[in-house]
Design a protein around this motif. Structure first.
Motif, PDB file in Angstrom:
ATOM      1  N   LYS A   1      -2.552  -3.695  -1.197  1.00  0.00           N
ATOM      2  CA  LYS A   1      -2.383  -2.263  -1.497  1.00  0.00           C
ATOM      3  C   LYS A   1      -2.489  -1.430  -0.224  1.00  0.00           C
ATOM      4  O   LYS A   1      -1.683  -0.515   0.024  1.00  0.00           O
ATOM      5  CB  LYS A   1      -3.443  -1.828  -2.509  1.00  0.00           C
ATOM      6  N   LYS A   2      -3.476  -1.749   0.610  1.00  0.00           N
ATOM      7  CA  LYS A   2      -3.669  -1.028   1.864  1.00  0.00           C
ATOM      8  C   LYS A   2      -2.441  -1.139   2.764  1.00  0.00           C
ATOM      9  O   LYS A   2      -2.078  -0.205   3.479  1.00  0.00           O
ATOM     10  CB  LYS A   2      -4.900  -1.584   2.573  1.00  0.00           C
TER      11      LYS A   2
ATOM     12  N   MET B   1      -7.833  -0.790 -10.032  1.00  0.00           N
ATOM     13  CA  MET B   1      -6.563  -0.729  -9.306  1.00  0.00           C
ATOM     14  C   MET B   1      -5.882   0.600  -9.584  1.00  0.00           C
ATOM     15  O   MET B   1      -5.792   1.041 -10.737  1.00  0.00           O
ATOM     16  CB  MET B   1      -5.638  -1.880  -9.719  1.00  0.00           C
TER      17      MET B   1
ATOM     18  N   THR C   1       0.016 -11.255   2.134  1.00  0.00           N
ATOM     19  CA  THR C   1      -0.376  -9.883   2.479  1.00  0.00           C
ATOM     20  C   THR C   1       0.117  -9.479   3.858  1.00  0.00           C
ATOM     21  O   THR C   1       0.326  -8.295   4.126  1.00  0.00           O
ATOM     22  CB  THR C   1      -1.911  -9.738   2.433  1.00  0.00           C
TER      23      THR C   1
ATOM     24  N   ALA D   1       1.653  -2.172  -0.668  1.00  0.00           N
ATOM     25  CA  ALA D   1       2.129  -2.701  -1.951  1.00  0.00           C
ATOM     26  C   ALA D   1       2.130  -1.605  -3.008  1.00  0.00           C
ATOM     27  O   ALA D   1       1.175  -0.820  -3.113  1.00  0.00           O
ATOM     28  CB  ALA D   1       1.252  -3.867  -2.399  1.00  0.00           C
ATOM     29  N   ALA D   2       3.203  -1.533  -3.788  1.00  0.00           N
ATOM     30  CA  ALA D   2       3.338  -0.512  -4.831  1.00  0.00           C
ATOM     31  C   ALA D   2       3.127  -1.087  -6.221  1.00  0.00           C
ATOM     32  O   ALA D   2       3.081  -0.344  -7.203  1.00  0.00           O
ATOM     33  CB  ALA D   2       4.711   0.152  -4.739  1.00  0.00           C
TER      34      ALA D   2
ATOM     35  N   VAL E   1      -5.779  -8.380  -3.246  1.00  0.00           N
ATOM     36  CA  VAL E   1      -4.924  -7.298  -3.746  1.00  0.00           C
ATOM     37  C   VAL E   1      -5.227  -5.964  -3.069  1.00  0.00           C
ATOM     38  O   VAL E   1      -4.324  -5.148  -2.846  1.00  0.00           O
ATOM     39  CB  VAL E   1      -5.029  -7.170  -5.280  1.00  0.00           C
ATOM     40  N   GLN E   2      -6.501  -5.725  -2.719  1.00  0.00           N
ATOM     41  CA  GLN E   2      -6.829  -4.459  -2.041  1.00  0.00           C
ATOM     42  C   GLN E   2      -6.194  -4.413  -0.654  1.00  0.00           C
ATOM     43  O   GLN E   2      -5.717  -3.366  -0.203  1.00  0.00           O
ATOM     44  CB  GLN E   2      -8.351  -4.290  -1.946  1.00  0.00           C
TER      45      GLN E   2
ATOM     46  N   ILE F   1      -2.710   1.246  -8.491  1.00  0.00           N
ATOM     47  CA  ILE F   1      -1.267   1.025  -8.536  1.00  0.00           C
ATOM     48  C   ILE F   1      -0.968   0.142  -9.739  1.00  0.00           C
ATOM     49  O   ILE F   1      -1.859  -0.552 -10.241  1.00  0.00           O
ATOM     50  CB  ILE F   1      -0.729   0.389  -7.231  1.00  0.00           C
TER      51      ILE F   1
ATOM     52  N   ILE G   1       1.375  -4.902  -8.308  1.00  0.00           N
ATOM     53  CA  ILE G   1       0.759  -6.222  -8.233  1.00  0.00           C
ATOM     54  C   ILE G   1       1.166  -7.029  -9.460  1.00  0.00           C
ATOM     55  O   ILE G   1       1.184  -6.502 -10.579  1.00  0.00           O
ATOM     56  CB  ILE G   1      -0.786  -6.125  -8.197  1.00  0.00           C
TER      57      ILE G   1
END
Length: 495
Positions: free
Chosen positions: A59-60, A75, A32, A63-64, A55-56, A77, A66
């Motif tokens: 994403k923050k 989620m 990350t 990330a586009a 994963v959050q 995305i 997963i």
């Protein structure tokens, strides 16, 4: 590369939502901290950290998409669900970084001891041919003259593919790479197209991970069973280089479809060393290559280094380099930092810094030193914390039985109590003896240097090239060679 194009390379998957807005992939990562806008984050379920729980955060950070193997509710995305994210990561990283290993000559070296030395010798041989070379291993990653730090002997597959891709960009032609047993089990080299696989030896190590020697041996065998399964028309096909003096080699020969070339000293082999003479300045031996004999003189000491030289020779020979050119490179090679690294004080006390951190490695180092030692042999040894506890009493026993003066100390205690580690080493001594013990490694080195007389040799074993010591969760700067030099200077001032 577009995300839709990249994930096409995974045959069996489920995409949620099935239709998503395509984007250009900026980065593929499992970390990350690396994530930037347009990244694909691969959620790896590790032994200590589960990427699905991060994963959050990914994403923050931008990330586009997963890649996951467990449900990820809420989620917003796209998520690509696969059976095994490790395998998906290997496939995706290979395509994302252009399957770079296929454009390189990749020589993989596995075995308990000798991997670092063998890869350095191989790299030196091809450098002597004016090739631009690469090296991946315990000490660093090296691209030509550029040196990059590394965390593991064999990096994770994404770091590995990135590194190989950079090597291609920099014009590297031959890569020598250490391949650890743990990396093989974890799939860190899936998708790497090895041309030559080298086996050094199998002795006890990593049983905290593999549990049994049978499992450990199986892990090593994976490099050879995965070594291609076709024979190129040009004859430029895969080769397995095996140590004929190690009993596992017979099994490895059965496991591989590759052509096999053997090396050894004790048993008959295609490439063999005889009449080995070890002295304080190096080693002489006769080298037989398919019945043709050569005289060789090298600057490295020790019987196990003769094995390392033979392994590297066989790998280069398998790639078509002539014996004469290989021998010329071998005779110029001066060794590897922290691998029987010799330091001498003004009053003729010698210290040897070596990475011998396994029972077999320690025994080899001490036997080598005893062959040419004229005075007493001191042995400073510790064992790493949070690692294989079974070898601790064995290491203690070997140190006491093969040196005149054993000193027990800390290695990298990590989260364990250093005194507990030392006590477990002391448990391996059959008769109760007074063994000096120092939790502080610096004190142990200073003590040995203060006790040693001209002509004595001090083996500082276990850490070798490492320039740090891990105590608790903190990594401190600590270099055995530096500490020995300081201790020598201090003693000279006091004398």
């Amino acid at each position: 590369m577009q995300a839709s194009k990249l994930i096409e390379n995974i045959k069996f998957k489920r995409i949620v939502p099935e239709l998503f807005e395509d984007f250009r992939v900026s980065l593929l990562t499992q970390d990350t901290r690396e994530v930037i806008a347009g990244s694909i984050f691969v959620a790896i379920k590790g032994t200590r950290i589960d990427g699905h729980k991060l994963v959050q955060e990914a994403k923050k950070n931008g990330a586009a998409m997963i890649i996951a193997q467990e449900p990820l509710p809420d989620m917003t995305i796209p998520v690509v669900y696969v059976q095994n994210t490790n395998r998906a990561m290997a496939i995706l990283s290979s395509f994302f970084y252009g399957a770079s290993s296929q454009a390189l000559r990749v020589i993989g070296v596995t075995g308990t001891n000798g991997k670092t030395t063998v890869t350095h010798i191989i790299e030196a041989i091809f450098s002597s041919l004016n090739e631009n070379t690469g090296l991946i291993g315990t000490m660093y990653r090296k691209i030509g003259d550029e040196v990059l730090k590394t965390k593991n002997t064999t990096p994770d597959i994404i770091t590995l593919q990135r590194t190989l891709n950079k090597m291609v960009e920099k014009g590297v032609s031959t890569v020598a790479m250490e391949v650890s047993s743990i990396a093989l089990v974890q799939g860190r080299v899936w998708g790497i197209d090895f041309d030559v696989a080298v086996f050094t030896n199998l002795t006890e190590d990593h049983l905290d991970y593999h549990k049994t020697m049978a499992e450990y041996a199986h892990a090593k065998s994976l490099l050879f069973s995965q070594l291609g399964n076709k024979y190129a028309h040009s004859g430029d096909h895969k080769v397995a280089v095996l140590n004929n003096d190690d009993s596992l080699s017979k099994q490895l020969e059965e496991d591989t479809a590759a052509e096999v070339i053997t090396y050894g000293i004790k048993n008959n082999a295609m490439i063999r060393a005889t009449n080995v003479e070890i002295h304080g300045q190096g080693t002489n031996f006769d080298l037989t290559v398919f019945n043709k004999k050569y005289s060789v003189t090298v600057k490295m000491v020790g019987m196990f280094n003769v094995y390392n030289i033979l392994a590297a020779f066989a790998a280069a020979y398998a790639c078509g380099v002539s014996p004469e050119k290989i021998i010329k490179a071998l005779e110029q090679f001066s060794g590897v930092k922290g691998r029987l690294q010799l330091l001498t004080s003004q009053n003729k006390v010698s210290a040897i810094v070596d990475y011998s951190h396994t029972p077999d490695g320690l025994l080899n180092a001490l036997e080598t030193i005893n062959e040419f030692a004229k005075g007493k042999v001191f042995c400073i040894i510790g064992c790493g914390g949070d690692r294989d506890r079974f070898k601790r009493p064995k290491m203690g026993k070997i140190a006491v039985e093969n040196s005149d003066f054993a000193i027990f100390t800390s290695d990298n205690p990590r989260s364990e109590n250093p005194q507990v580690i030392i006590d477990e080493m002391l448990a391996g001594i059959p008769e109760l003896k007074e063994i000096p013990t120092f939790i502080d490694r610096r004190e142990a080195i200073n003590f040995a240097v203060s006790m040693a007389q001209p002509g004595d040799i001090i083996l500082v074993a276990g850490k070798g090239h490492e320039d740090y010591q891990i105590i608790g969760a903190t990594k401190y700067h600590f270099d055995d060679a530096e500490e020995v030099k300081k201790a020598f200077e201090l003693k000279e001032q006091m004398d």
